[in-house]
Scaffold this motif. Structure first.
Motif, PDB file in Angstrom:
ATOM      1  N   SER A  67       0.826  -1.212   0.000  1.00 16.71           N
ATOM      2  CA  SER A  67       0.000   0.000   0.000  1.00 16.71           C
ATOM      3  C   SER A  67       0.858   1.259   0.000  1.00 16.71           C
ATOM      4  N   MET A  68       1.951   1.241   0.745  1.00 13.65           N
ATOM      5  CA  MET A  68       2.843   2.399   0.796  1.00 13.65           C
ATOM      6  C   MET A  68       3.505   2.645  -0.560  1.00 13.65           C
ATOM      7  N   ILE A  69       3.885   1.566  -1.237  1.00  7.74           N
ATOM      8  CA  ILE A  69       4.462   1.705  -2.570  1.00  7.74           C
ATOM      9  C   ILE A  69       3.420   2.279  -3.527  1.00  7.74           C
ATOM     10  N   HIS A  70       2.202   1.783  -3.420  1.00  9.80           N
ATOM     11  CA  HIS A  70       1.093   2.298  -4.242  1.00  9.80           C
ATOM     12  C   HIS A  70       0.898   3.797  -4.025  1.00  9.80           C
ATOM     13  N   GLU A  71       0.939   4.229  -2.775  1.00  9.80           N
ATOM     14  CA  GLU A  71       0.800   5.653  -2.475  1.00  9.80           C
ATOM     15  C   GLU A  71       1.940   6.455  -3.098  1.00  9.80           C
ATOM     16  N   GLY A 180      13.747   3.663  -7.172  1.00 11.18           N
ATOM     17  CA  GLY A 180      14.437   2.793  -8.123  1.00 11.18           C
ATOM     18  C   GLY A 180      13.723   2.747  -9.458  1.00 11.18           C
ATOM     19  N   TRP A 181      12.403   2.579  -9.409  1.00 13.73           N
ATOM     20  CA  TRP A 181      11.625   2.546 -10.646  1.00 13.73           C
ATOM     21  C   TRP A 181      11.641   3.891 -11.367  1.00 13.73           C
ATOM     22  N   MET A 182      11.478   4.967 -10.610  1.00 11.60           N
ATOM     23  CA  MET A 182      11.434   6.284 -11.241  1.00 11.60           C
ATOM     24  C   MET A 182      12.804   6.688 -11.793  1.00 11.60           C
ATOM     25  N   GLY A 183      13.858   6.097 -11.285  1.00 12.30           N
ATOM     26  CA  GLY A 183      15.195   6.391 -11.779  1.00 12.30           C
ATOM     27  C   GLY A 183      15.602   5.559 -12.972  1.00 12.30           C
ATOM     28  N   SER A 184      14.727   4.677 -13.426  1.00  6.69           N
ATOM     29  CA  SER A 184      14.983   3.816 -14.582  1.00  6.69           C
ATOM     30  C   SER A 184      13.955   4.152 -15.653  1.00  6.69           C
ATOM     31  N   GLN A 185      14.414   4.518 -16.844  1.00  2.19           N
ATOM     32  CA  GLN A 185      13.511   5.076 -17.844  1.00  2.19           C
ATOM     33  C   GLN A 185      12.347   4.152 -18.184  1.00  2.19           C
ATOM     34  N   GLY A 186      12.641   2.866 -18.384  1.00  2.00           N
ATOM     35  CA  GLY A 186      11.569   1.946 -18.746  1.00  2.00           C
ATOM     36  C   GLY A 186      10.525   1.792 -17.663  1.00  2.00           C
ATOM     37  N   HIS A 187      10.978   1.669 -16.411  1.00  2.00           N
ATOM     38  CA  HIS A 187      10.043   1.554 -15.285  1.00  2.00           C
ATOM     39  C   HIS A 187       9.228   2.842 -15.153  1.00  2.00           C
ATOM     40  N   ARG A 188       9.911   3.960 -15.289  1.00  2.00           N
ATOM     41  CA  ARG A 188       9.244   5.267 -15.212  1.00  2.00           C
ATOM     42  C   ARG A 188       8.177   5.379 -16.288  1.00  2.00           C
ATOM     43  N   ASP A 189       8.497   4.923 -17.500  1.00  2.00           N
ATOM     44  CA  ASP A 189       7.516   4.972 -18.591  1.00  2.00           C
ATOM     45  C   ASP A 189       6.269   4.175 -18.232  1.00  2.00           C
ATOM     46  N   ASN A 190       6.450   2.996 -17.650  1.00  2.00           N
ATOM     47  CA  ASN A 190       5.293   2.203 -17.222  1.00  2.00           C
ATOM     48  C   ASN A 190       4.448   2.974 -16.216  1.00  2.00           C
ATOM     49  N   ILE A 191       5.118   3.556 -15.218  1.00  2.00           N
ATOM     50  CA  ILE A 191       4.405   4.264 -14.155  1.00  2.00           C
ATOM     51  C   ILE A 191       3.654   5.474 -14.688  1.00  2.00           C
ATOM     52  N   LEU A 192       4.216   6.143 -15.694  1.00  2.00           N
ATOM     53  CA  LEU A 192       3.611   7.364 -16.221  1.00  2.00           C
ATOM     54  C   LEU A 192       2.768   7.131 -17.474  1.00  2.00           C
ATOM     55  N   THR A 193       2.526   5.869 -17.805  1.00  2.00           N
ATOM     56  CA  THR A 193       1.585   5.536 -18.870  1.00  2.00           C
ATOM     57  C   THR A 193       0.162   5.774 -18.353  1.00  2.00           C
ATOM     58  N   PRO A 194      -0.771   6.196 -19.210  1.00  2.00           N
ATOM     59  CA  PRO A 194      -2.131   6.477 -18.719  1.00  2.00           C
ATOM     60  C   PRO A 194      -2.963   5.236 -18.409  1.00  2.00           C
ATOM     61  N   PHE A 195      -2.396   4.322 -17.624  1.00  2.00           N
ATOM     62  CA  PHE A 195      -3.200   3.245 -17.062  1.00  2.00           C
ATOM     63  C   PHE A 195      -4.179   3.839 -16.048  1.00  2.00           C
ATOM     64  N   THR A 196      -5.146   3.048 -15.616  1.00  2.00           N
ATOM     65  CA  THR A 196      -6.090   3.509 -14.591  1.00  2.00           C
ATOM     66  C   THR A 196      -6.070   2.646 -13.334  1.00  2.00           C
ATOM     67  N   ARG A 197      -5.444   1.455 -13.406  1.00  2.00           N
ATOM     68  CA  ARG A 197      -5.460   0.527 -12.270  1.00  2.00           C
ATOM     69  C   ARG A 197      -4.073  -0.082 -12.071  1.00  2.00           C
ATOM     70  N   GLU A 198      -3.806  -0.448 -10.821  1.00  4.01           N
ATOM     71  CA  GLU A 198      -2.600  -1.219 -10.551  1.00  4.01           C
ATOM     72  C   GLU A 198      -2.821  -2.098  -9.320  1.00  4.01           C
ATOM     73  N   GLY A 199      -2.005  -3.133  -9.230  1.00  5.99           N
ATOM     74  CA  GLY A 199      -1.952  -3.965  -8.040  1.00  5.99           C
ATOM     75  C   GLY A 199      -0.503  -4.274  -7.749  1.00  5.99           C
ATOM     76  N   ILE A 200      -0.141  -4.345  -6.492  1.00  9.67           N
ATOM     77  CA  ILE A 200       1.242  -4.588  -6.076  1.00  9.67           C
ATOM     78  C   ILE A 200       1.267  -5.751  -5.098  1.00  9.67           C
ATOM     79  N   GLY A 201       2.182  -6.676  -5.320  1.00  6.57           N
ATOM     80  CA  GLY A 201       2.335  -7.818  -4.427  1.00  6.57           C
ATOM     81  C   GLY A 201       3.746  -7.901  -3.895  1.00  6.57           C
ATOM     82  N   VAL A 202       3.878  -8.008  -2.576  1.00  3.42           N
ATOM     83  CA  VAL A 202       5.191  -8.067  -1.912  1.00  3.42           C
ATOM     84  C   VAL A 202       5.332  -9.404  -1.200  1.00  3.42           C
TER      85      VAL A 202
END
Length: 217
Positions: A67-71, A180-202
């Motif tokens: 949840s914290m990562i999602h936030e 880490g994700w925001m500092g990597s271009q590909g991961h950042r692109d995923n995060i800033l794509t206009p998706f509407t939903r996500e789920g995270i599993g740890v």
């Protein structure tokens, strides 16, 4: 001193008139200077007990960490003028299953040893939600991250025995993942794509490895 950070991504799937994969790749970064399993065997009884206690605390709060990562992800999207991602419990279940599978079978990749990628996992779970923006439909994407509850260790100069651990708390782990994700271009692109939903599993292993999977739709 011991620290650990690895991350991996798959670019998103986009459907125009038909499904097409716009790119698929994987990158991993590791700044390991030691081995968690070896360190654990060398640790004295007090240090070992402290390590076990901290691992158990993070394991017990793995959903809170997700949840914290999602936030943190939504904070980054707001900074970049995007709407927040809605938490999707089905995507979270898919993500958690992959994090656990990587930990149990000891691999770190979008493609499992039996050849399943995130799209196959979506299909396996009967997940078919998509995000349509104009004439573009965003089908899904995945980011991976591997870290450790151990921030660093102090060892005896002569024996190499660990007599002190420093730990990453939940805030440290969440921040490291998002940064880490925001500092990597590909991961950042995923995060800033206009998706509407996500789920995270740890999933947290007994020796303190923290596997994080982020799935989008």
């Amino acid at each position: 001193m011991h620290s650990r950070q690895r991350f991996c991504l798959v670019y998103l799937l986009i459907m125009l008139a038909i499904f097409s994969i716009v790119g698929a790749g994987c990158s991993a970064v590791s700044n390991d200077s030691g081995n968690a399993e070896t360190i654990q065997e060398q640790a004295g009884p007090d240090a070992q007990a402290e390590l076990q206690q901290h691992v158990e605390e993070v394991q017990a709060n793995s959903e809170r960490l997700a949840s914290m990562i999602h936030e943190g992800i939504n904070d980054q999207r707001k900074i970049n003028g995007l709407n927040s991602l809605q938490w999707d419990s089905d995507l979270a279940s898919i993500a958690l299953s992959h994090s656990k599978d990587m930990a149990v079978r000891n691999y770190f990749d979008h493609v499992s040893p039996d050849g399943k990628d995130f799209q196959a996992r979506y299909q396996q779970y009967g997940y078919h939600k998509q995000t349509r923006v104009g004439d573009v439909t965003y089908v899904g994407g995945e980011n991976l991250f591997l870290y450790s509850v151990i921030e660093s260790t102090t060892t005896h100069k002569n024996t190499g025995e660990v007599f002190e651990y420093k730990f990453n708390d939940l805030q440290d782990l969440a921040r490291a993942t998002v940064d880490g994700w925001m500092g990597s271009q590909g991961h950042r692109d995923n995060i800033l794509t206009p998706f509407t939903r996500e789920g995270i599993g740890v999933f947290v292993t007994a020796d303190g490895k923290v596997y994080v999977t982020e799935n989008f739709s």
